[in-house]
Design an enzyme around this catalytic site. Structure first.
Site, PDB file in Angstrom:
ATOM      1  CB  THR A 132       2.519  -0.848  -5.335  1.00  0.00           C
ATOM      2  OG1 THR A 132       2.176   0.298  -6.092  1.00  0.00           O
ATOM      3  CG2 THR A 132       1.623  -1.982  -5.824  1.00  0.00           C
ATOM      4  CG  ASP A 133       0.920   4.356  -4.793  1.00  0.00           C
ATOM      5  OD1 ASP A 133       1.355   3.588  -5.687  1.00  0.00           O
ATOM      6  OD2 ASP A 133       1.146   5.583  -4.787  1.00  0.00           O
ATOM      7  CD  GLU A 134       1.514   1.449  -9.972  1.00  0.00           C
ATOM      8  OE1 GLU A 134       0.906   0.972 -10.933  1.00  0.00           O
ATOM      9  OE2 GLU A 134       2.705   1.823 -10.026  1.00  0.00           O
ATOM     10  CE1 TYR A 158       4.092  -4.244  -9.555  1.00  0.00           C
ATOM     11  CE2 TYR A 158       3.074  -2.067  -9.685  1.00  0.00           C
ATOM     12  CZ  TYR A 158       3.925  -2.962  -9.050  1.00  0.00           C
ATOM     13  OH  TYR A 158       4.597  -2.587  -7.904  1.00  0.00           O
ATOM     14  CE  LYS A 162       3.537  -5.849  -5.047  1.00  0.00           C
ATOM     15  NZ  LYS A 162       4.727  -6.593  -4.532  1.00  0.00           N
TER      16      LYS A 162
END
Ligand code: NAD
Length: 353
Positions: A132-134, A158, A162
């Site tokens: 993810t970009d998060e 989260y 990741k």
């Protein structure tokens, strides 16, 4: 065949369905069927002998070893994860167990299998990790978009889980030579998304006549990508990505949450008008999420330039397709919310070999 993890979830199921529509290569789909896994989504594949579904936890090393030995995949595409930021805030442990420890277990199983392969198979093997970009944290309003070299600064449990999994994947390439690929993608939307995420949640609540809860001032910005475009990007990276490389994937579609919710209301006003006025009347601002990242934006130049990938949908066309899909598939939405889809799996013949 390819081995897909998390193929009963939102993106994984879209990926498996798309894969089998555009390739003859079989898929071994392993998924633990958590609350987010929906066996019913895979119903169209029930009679397709190229799709083998196994209910399995990526944390079960013995189970994974058996599946690798039996099915001998040429690649792994790893979607399985706990994926909802709000749930990670109230209960981070599951995120660490699956996203970090589960990914480490899957990497160990893949590495052992990879070592057992003949030279030609070993060099062709790929482990594609979907992320993810998060992991990059939050951007200021005018800051440049995240590139593949942006330092990691995850802010939610989260995102941190990741990020940890991305680092493990990187390390298994660097240390052991496992031919890995990592994709970091922006927010996805489209059919089959569990209605706890913004777009299906708003559609479902709008149709039920409930309030449309918008966090804080509604000005948090996300980059949005139609799920089918994410799937085509993953296919491109799997086919032609360089081992050890990472690729940012995004739609160049930055919108505030408020803008997204307003657009959903506008489309619903057209396709399912409310007799009493616009769906916008249901919008209500609620207390902001803890540590809510302000802005994410993805620079997808590398995957475009090197692999020729670009999205097929604009935000307008993708959102229209998506809203129409949920309106036409209210039964799917309701089954998700009631948990009926779980019964479907228990009641069915196990799809295993
Ligand atoms: P999802 O929550 O809809 O689906 C996750 C799937 O993984 C479910 O089917 C679940 O049953 C399965 N799963 C969970 N724990 C498991 C375990 N221990 N063993 C086996 N299966 C397990 O998630 P999603 O939105 O489809 O996201 C898929 C992947 O893409 C995730 O890795 C996520 O981080 C990443 N991603 C998602 C987005 C997005 O906008 N949704 C954006 C970028 C990246």
């Amino acid at each position: 065949m390819i081995l897909v993890t998390g193929g009963a979830g939102f993106i994984g199921a879209n990926f498996v369905i798309d894969w089998l529509a555009c390739s003859r290569e079989p898929v071994l789909n392993i998924d633990k069927l958590t609350y987010a896994g929906n066996y019913g989504t895979l119903r169209p594949l029930r009679d397709d002998p190229r799709h083998v579904f196994i209910c399995e936890d990526i944390g079960n090393r013995a189970g994974l070893d058996g599946l690798f030995a039996q099915h001998r995949p040429r690649a792994v595409v790893h979607f399985a994860a706990e994926s909802h930021v709000d749930r990670s805030i109230t209960g981070p442990r599951d995120f660490i167990d699956t996203n970090v420890v589960g990914t480490a277990t899957l990497l160990d199983a893949a590495l052992a299998y990879w070592h057992s392969l003949a030279d030609s198979e070993r060099s062709a093997f790929r482990f594609l990790h979907v992320s993810t970009d998060e992991v990059y944290g939050s951007l200021e309003p005018d800051a440049p978009a995240f590139s593949e070299t942006t330092p990691y600064a995850p802010n939610s449990p989260y995102a941190a889980s990741k990020a940890a999994s991305d680092h493990l994947v990187r390390a298994y390439h660097h240390t052991y030579g496992l031919p890995t690929l990592t994709t970091n993608c922006s927010n996805n939307y489209g059919p089959y998304q569990f209605p706890e995420k913004l777009i299906p949640l708003m559609i479902q609540r709008a149709l039920e006549g409930e309030t449309l809860p918008v966090y804080g001032d509604g000005k948090n910005v996300r980059d949005w990508l139609y799920v089918g475009d994410h799937c085509s990007a993953i296919r491109a990276v799997l086919a032609n990505g360089g081992p050890g490389r990472t690729y940012n994937i995004g739609g160049c579609n930055e919108h505030t949450n408020m803008d997204v919710v307003n657009r959903i209301c506008t489309i619903l006003d057209e396709v399912r008008p409310r007799p009493t006025g616009s769906y916008r009347e249901q919008i209500a601002f609620v207390t902001d999420r803890k540590g809510h990242d302000r802005r994410y934006a993805i620079d997808a130049t590398t995957v475009n330039r090197e692999l020729g990938w670009s999205p097929a949908e604009t935000f307008e066309s993708g959102l229209l397709r998506t809203v129409r899909w949920y309106v036409d598939n209210e039964a799917w939405l309701k089954a998700n919310l009631s948990g009926e889809y779980r019964l479907e799996y228990n009641a069915s013949e196990p799809m295993s070999v």
